[in-house]
Structures are given as structure tokens and as C-alpha cells.
Design a protein around this motif. Sequence first.
Motif, PDB file in Angstrom:
ATOM      1  N   ALA A 249       0.826  -1.209   0.000  1.00 16.24           N
ATOM      2  CA  ALA A 249       0.000   0.000   0.000  1.00 16.24           C
ATOM      3  C   ALA A 249       0.860   1.259   0.000  1.00 16.24           C
ATOM      4  CB  ALA A 249      -0.934   0.000   1.210  1.00 16.24           C
ATOM      5  N   ALA A 250       1.966   1.239   0.751  1.00 13.74           N
ATOM      6  CA  ALA A 250       2.870   2.399   0.772  1.00 13.74           C
ATOM      7  C   ALA A 250       3.452   2.648  -0.612  1.00 13.74           C
ATOM      8  CB  ALA A 250       3.988   2.168   1.782  1.00 13.74           C
ATOM      9  N   ALA A 251       3.848   1.570  -1.295  1.00 11.57           N
ATOM     10  CA  ALA A 251       4.413   1.715  -2.643  1.00 11.57           C
ATOM     11  C   ALA A 251       3.376   2.249  -3.619  1.00 11.57           C
ATOM     12  CB  ALA A 251       4.957   0.369  -3.123  1.00 11.57           C
ATOM     13  N   ILE A 252       2.130   1.771  -3.502  1.00 16.84           N
ATOM     14  CA  ILE A 252       1.059   2.229  -4.389  1.00 16.84           C
ATOM     15  C   ILE A 252       0.767   3.711  -4.164  1.00 16.84           C
ATOM     16  CG2 ILE A 252      -1.420   2.026  -4.870  1.00 16.84           C
ATOM     17  CD1 ILE A 252      -1.140  -0.973  -4.423  1.00 16.84           C
ATOM     18  N   ALA A 253       0.666   4.125  -2.889  1.00 17.93           N
ATOM     19  CA  ALA A 253       0.380   5.530  -2.577  1.00 17.93           C
ATOM     20  C   ALA A 253       1.505   6.444  -3.063  1.00 17.93           C
ATOM     21  CB  ALA A 253       0.157   5.701  -1.083  1.00 17.93           C
ATOM     22  N   ALA A 254       2.756   6.022  -2.865  1.00 21.11           N
ATOM     23  CA  ALA A 254       3.883   6.833  -3.324  1.00 21.11           C
ATOM     24  C   ALA A 254       3.896   6.925  -4.856  1.00 21.11           C
ATOM     25  CB  ALA A 254       5.202   6.232  -2.825  1.00 21.11           C
TER      26      ALA A 254
END
Length: 409
Positions: free
Chosen positions: A168-173
Motif C-alpha cells: 500500500a505504501a508503494a502504491i500511494a507513493a
Amino acid sequence: MHSRLALTFILVTVLIDHIGIAIIYPIMPDLMRELTHTDLAAASLWGGVLATSFAVMQFLCGPLVGNLSDRYGRRPVMLVALAVMALDYLIMALAQSIWLLVIGRIVAGATAATFATASAYVADISPPNARARNFGLIYAAAGVGFVAGPVIGGLAAGIDTRAPFWIAAAIAAGNAAFGWFVLPESLPEEKRRDFSLARANPFGAFRAIGHIPGLNRFLLVMFIYTTCHQSYSAVWTFYGAERFGWDARWIGLSLAVFGLCMALAQVVAVGPSTRILGERRTVLLGFWLDLVAFGLYGLITSEFMALLLLPVTGLASIAGPALSGLMSNATPDDQQGELQGVIAAVGAVAMGLAPMAMTGVFWAFTREGAAFYLPGAPFLLSAVLMVLCIFMLTMRGRAPASTARPTPK
């Protein structure tokens, strides 16, 4: 830039954003039990604490964000919110304490501007007769995100309970980077208004928006409607685990089917329904479908029946964009961000009160020694509240009138 291309950009942003949100849902029961060392019923209460802490900050900061977007534009507000969201997921991935998760959700709630600002963006680029339809596309993009997110999260949970947070962190970034390069500004300088601190708090914003004739009743309906729907986000994972013995994969699958049904309904049904029935009757149709679905979920014991009802819950979601369109068309152009901030604040109050209430009801009816065992009790409560929504929508009163005139600064 052509409005259709701009709309495509914003829909992709909402899609990726909601993949990041929904990807963590399947692992919440296991994560809460892991961090709190309690049983499922007690863990569900901590899930409610997380949801409430997020919602309280969204209530306090939603109007501030909306007013900032009316003054400085939608683009910078969305990009900052996405960057903070990526940081929040990193905190949750590393957290070894339930209180660190709570702090992460507080920070995220303070900057939760993506969906409300995206709605203001769509209002900027849409003519009044197309707003309900385009709001439906936003809700549909969110639904597709909820299809992909739980599937990814359920599969990633097989690796580790923290894997969905890293994804999720990678997707948001990635979404923030995507928006930096492709998202144009939608609010021209001449339609912006001066920032007012008196209107940038929830109570001041409510007063400003409340001056629009007929809007207060529809905001109250939106509040009750959002409260009802929190029964899904607050207890569905715990309900599925308790009533049917579902694991993370089955919970993810059920959420994916629901998201797919919602997306299809909002892409295919919102436009024709508002064109044929009008916005108010479309809202009413969605409310009746919700009433049926909530009542049945409260009573059924068959997992096949639970899955069979998912298309009904998806079709009922046409009420949300139709209600948003009804209110947006009554609001001047230079208050669209403020309106969406107020709607976000209304939703935040519901999301703050409802999860604690819904998980509390779930705990009361599923805990060891409960006088009456009924995992579906939160859905029956939602069914009762939907009756109130239907009554308020059908009662006589002054309806908001469509306007395109800007208000004085």
C-alpha cells in the motif's frame, strides 16, 4: 486540458488510492489479535478505535482542506495528501504497538483529502447535468480499487501480515508521483476565493454551507446514510470470520465481489437512473435496496446467501453519487471545495461514531456469555437507520435549488 482527459486522470488517482486503502482490510482481524493478544471480539473493538481516531481528525481537518483547495487549487492539496498517505502506510508496516497504529491513523485522518478533493475537482470540470453521473464514475473507480485491493491484500497476507502495508505504501507513493506529472489544476484563478480561518473549521464551514436553502436536511441524510454503511467497513471482516469462519482470502474475495458490483452499478446505472428518475428518486431507490440488504445480512446464516446479496448491496450504492450530485448542483462554483469538505466532515462524524457503535454491538452479541448470539446485529441497526433516511428523503420540505452563481468573497 480537455475535461475528459482530466477526468480520466482523477479517476485513475482515486482507483490507485483505494487499492492502497482496501489492500489492508483482509488482515485487520489477524493484525489486531497479533498486537493486542486478545480474542476476535475484543480485537474488533481496537479496529473501531483505529477507525474512530482517523474519523475524528478528518472531521476537524476536512473543512480546512476543502477551504485550502478553494483558495490554492485542488492539485497541491491532493499531492500532499497522497505523500502523507504513503508515509502512514510505512508507519503501519513497521508498528509493533497498537498505539503507534493509532498515531498513524491520526496523522492520516488529518490529511485525508483525496476523495473529497477529487469530488471537488470533478465538480469543477463537469456541467451541472453531468455531475451525478461523473460522481458515479468516482465512486466506481473507488469500487474497482476495492475489488483489486482486498484480492492483493488477501494474497499478500499469506506471506506476512505486514506485507499489505508495504504494498500500500508503494502504491500511494507511486500515485503521488503519477499525479505530480499528469494531474492538471481544475480551479482557475478567477473562481478561487479568499481563505477564511473562520470558515476553515467544521463549525464555521457548516454555517457557511448551511446558508444554502434546503441543504441542511440532505447533509443530515448523508450523515445517517454514511453511518449505516459503516457497518460494512467496521464489522464485515469480523462478521465474516465469526458467522462463516472466513479466513483472509475469503474476506478479500467477498470484498472484491462487493467492490465489483458497486463499480458496475455506478458506471452503468447512475447516469440512466438520474436521467429517467431524477436524482432524488435515484437516492430513494438506493435506500430501499440498502434496507433489504441490511435486514437480510442481520438474519442470514448461509454464506451462499451472503454472497448472493452482494449484487444488491452494489446496486444500492447508486444513492451516494446521486445524493452528492443533488447537493453539488445547489452549491456555487467557488464553494465546491468547501461543500466537499463539509461532506467529508459529516462523513467523518459518522465514521467516528459508527465504528465504535457497530463494533460495540458486534462485541455485545458475539462475546462469550452473550445473552443472545447474533453476529448480524450491526446490520439490523443499519436497517433501522435506513428507515429514517427514507422518511427524511420523502418528507416535504424545501429542496436545494441548482445554482451556478459564485458567492461574494
